[in-house]
Design an enzyme around this catalytic site. Structure first.
Site, PDB file in Angstrom:
ATOM      1  N   ASP A   1       0.857  -1.171   0.000  1.00 47.72           N
ATOM      2  CA  ASP A   1       0.000   0.000   0.000  1.00 47.72           C
ATOM      3  C   ASP A   1       0.900   1.230   0.000  1.00 47.72           C
ATOM      4  OD1 ASP A   1      -3.066   0.808   0.828  1.00 47.72           O
ATOM      5  OD2 ASP A   1      -1.565   2.238   1.501  1.00 47.72           O
TER       6      ASP A   1
ATOM      7  N   SER B   1      -4.323  -6.799   5.868  1.00 46.38           N
ATOM      8  CA  SER B   1      -5.718  -6.577   6.259  1.00 46.38           C
ATOM      9  C   SER B   1      -6.258  -7.891   6.780  1.00 46.38           C
ATOM     10  CB  SER B   1      -6.567  -6.120   5.076  1.00 46.38           C
ATOM     11  OG  SER B   1      -6.130  -4.872   4.625  1.00 46.38           O
TER      12      SER B   1
ATOM     13  N   HIS C   1     -15.146   2.914   8.183  1.00 46.27           N
ATOM     14  CA  HIS C   1     -13.702   2.863   8.009  1.00 46.27           C
ATOM     15  C   HIS C   1     -13.100   3.845   9.016  1.00 46.27           C
ATOM     16  CE1 HIS C   1     -10.038   3.578   5.220  1.00 46.27           C
ATOM     17  NE2 HIS C   1      -9.950   2.357   5.682  1.00 46.27           N
TER      18      HIS C   1
END
Lengths: 67, 549
Positions: free
Chosen positions: B136, B143, B283
């Site tokens: 990322d 994750s 999120h």
């Protein structure tokens, strides 16, 4: 700081590469004898695993962008 | 998912049970080659793990990522950012391709050593435990698979540390470059921050504005319980001192879509990875990455409880004046005397705000019948008990708090050094301890050393963590994803949170199996399918036959 970490005779594992001729470390500062034993033991152990050049390591720890 | 005749198992409401997961971006550093390209180094970590996986499964390196259902530009407030107006960092719905040119463009001159005999750099991997491991921006990120409770969140987040540890061990064993080190922290202390995000499934029916109102005061103060501690104040850490949170100083807005700039306390990315009419995926980007099990547990557990409180419409009525500034001030005050000003004129300490949330959560859970130690939902009682212990110890017994509250534990070590060696807060040695606190190597990482000594409380043991690095949780769709990859590694072309894409042998046609309901695809629902069909063709016939009828 740089190069001043005392390698503790109590620390294990990663410390195998410590020069066996290194004498048991003297406390780095007089306050040490006043500190509680628990914290002292903990710091001795941490001394044994810290990267060897704090100044250089901290300066070199640069991260690129992230979330 | 198949088995449409079975409805999803609903989780007991009103407590700490909820579909949730973690995202951990690791700091990356190769001390012997400090100028090495971070994106390239990150891809080496992913590739090393892929190689080990391939050796273990005697097959392809694991599944790639299926981008079909990514929607990073959708905003929970009811609109989408236009693609041509979005910052490139937001375009996480495209497969990143690592080329020397691309890396150089993104991060300056690259020192790529892509030899001719190397495979294309690997950027994405779906693991047999249902997790995603990928590059990322310029960090390796893990994750976790979806889980249903805070203890499993800690377990499968810790499994990520075990996964990347395995990778860096393999890299250091066969590299002349020297080790690549990974750190579970959130800043380099020089202005860069990288996140550790949480995700929680929330019913779509809950108005987003209720989430903003209910969560903002909670997030401003949550750091006192689950902050990881940081040497240095300000984004660049230039002001000497120690603060509660790794991340707090990097927040500049109250509500927004961005995650890499003008970071908001409430992130509005509306990318459900689930049945969109039914759920949103909240999120959360304000959290610190936690090495302390209890701090991590409370991060997930208390947030899940507060979401239940908001859903039930019983959140404390608190509106914080200038929450961004309040968040910074609370982080900078390790004596915990700082207050936040509320719009109704009250001034409350951060802990007092937390008590109000705890009381609301405890009452709701009791009313809903999930709070009993025996006969409750099996988790909520523990979260409430540990939350209350944390607030009490932070108020009255800092030394006890240092046994499990991460920022307090780190502070105790740092203050020990300051007392013993007479160090000022700008001493490089304290900065080193802050970084090395989160080194994922248990012999080097100070937090992991404290955990193994019993100085930092443990909630999950190493054997369970090792197992979670291999196996998926059994009670979400992650089980179907992980088992598909474990069982048929050569025939899973790609996967994502809401799909598994199979490549049947002898066919060019891919079979995409949607998995939009996070509580289906569980072991209970799909194990008979795996047990009954050992070969991929029979498995797919049964799966798709059932699915299409």
């Amino acid at each position: 700081m740089a190069g001043q970490e005392q390698k503790s005779s109590q620390s294990r594992d990663e410390n195998e590469d410590v020069d066996p001729g290194t004498p048991a470390p003297a406390p780095a500062a007089p306050q040490a004898s006043e500190a509680t034993e628990g914290v002292d033991d903990l710091l001795d152990e941490i001394d044994g695993v810290l990267e060897s050049n704090a100044e250089e390591f901290v300066r070199g720890f640069v991260q690129k962008g992230g979330q | 998912m198949p088995s449409t005749e079975h409805g999803p198992e609903a989780l007991p409401a009103g407590g700490a049970l909820r579909v949730m997961g973690s995202e951990t971006e690791y700091g990356i550093h190769a001390p012997a080659t400090p100028s090495a390209n971070a994106t390239y180094l990150s891809s080496q970590v992913i590739a090393a793990y892929a190689k080990l996986t391939r050796e273990r499964l005697h097959a392809s390196p694991g599944a790639g990522w299926d981008y079909t259902d990514e929607s990073p530009l959708r905003d929970a407030r009811g609109w989408s950012v236009r693609r041509n107006q979005a910052h490139p960092d937001l375009l996480t719905d495209l497969e990143p391709v690592l080329t020397a040119e691309g890396v150089a463009l993104a991060h300056g001159p690259a020192e790529l050593e892509l030899d001719g005999d190397q495979e294309p750099a690997l950027m994405n991997l779906v693991l047999g435990n249902g997790a995603r491991l990928y590059v990322d921006h310029a960090h390796p990120e893990y994750s976790s698979p979806e889980v249903t409770n805070p203890l499993d969140a800690v377990l499968w987040d810790s499994a990520g540390d075990a996964v990347v540890l395995t990778a860096v061990r393999a890299l250091s064993a066969d590299s002349e470059r020297g080790p690549i080190n990974l750190y579970k922290n959130n800043t380099d202390g020089k202005g860069a921050s990288y996140g550790s995000h949480e995700n929680y499934l929330v019913p779509r029916a809950v108005p987003f504005i209720d989430l903003v109102r209910g969560l903002t005061p909670f997030f401003v103060t949550r750091q006192l319980v689950c902050g990881a501690g940081r040497v240095g104040l300000g984004q660049d850490g230039r002001t000497p001192g120690y603060q509660v949170s790794q991340r707090a100083d990097f927040f500049e807005a109250e509500v927004g879509l961005e995650t890499t700039m003008r970071r908001p306390i409430i992130n509005t990315r509306d990318e459900p990875h689930a049945v969109a009419d039914k759920y949103r995926r909240l999120h959360v980007i304000v959290g610190d990455a936690n090495c302390s099990h209890v701090a991590n547990y409370l991060k997930f557990g208390t947030t899940a409880l507060v979401l239940s409180v908001i859903e039930a419409g019983v959140a404390p009525e608190i509106e914080v004046h200038e929450p961004v500034g309040a968040m910074h001030r609370l982080s900078h005050d390790t004596d915990l005397r700082e207050t936040v000003r509320l719009l109704d004129g009250r001034h409350l300490t951060g802990l007092e705000v937390q008590w109000l949330y705890l009381e609301a959560a405890a009452k709701l859970a009791a009313d809903a019948g999930v709070a009993a130690e025996h006969g409750g939902d099996g988790h909520t009682a523990t979260v409430l008990r540990l939350w209350e212990r944390a607030l009490t110890d932070l108020e009255t017994d800092h030394d006890a708090a240092a046994g499990y509250i991460e920022w307090a534990a780190k502070q105790k070590v740092l203050e020990g050094y300051r007392a013993r060696d007479g160090l000022g807060w700008n001493d490089a040695r304290l900065g080193l301890i802050d970084i090395q606190w989160s080194d994922v190597r248990p012999e080097r990482g100070l937090a992991y050393r404290l955990i193994s000594k019993g100085s930092l409380e443990r909630l999950v043991d190493d054997r369970d963590i090792a197992r979670a690095a291999i196996d998926p949780p059994s009670d979400t769709r992650a089980w179907f994803r992980g088992k598909s990859i474990q069982r048929f590694p050569a025939n899973v072309a790609s996967a994502s949170w809401d799909s598994v894409v199979f490549s049947p042998p002898g066919s060019y046609r891919l079979q995409r199996v949607p998995t939009r309901e996070p509580l289906r695809g569980t072991r209970a629902l799909t194990e008979p399918l795996f047990e009954g069909h050992k070969d991929i063709q029979g498995f797919l016939d049964a799966l798709l036959g059932e699915h299409h009828t």
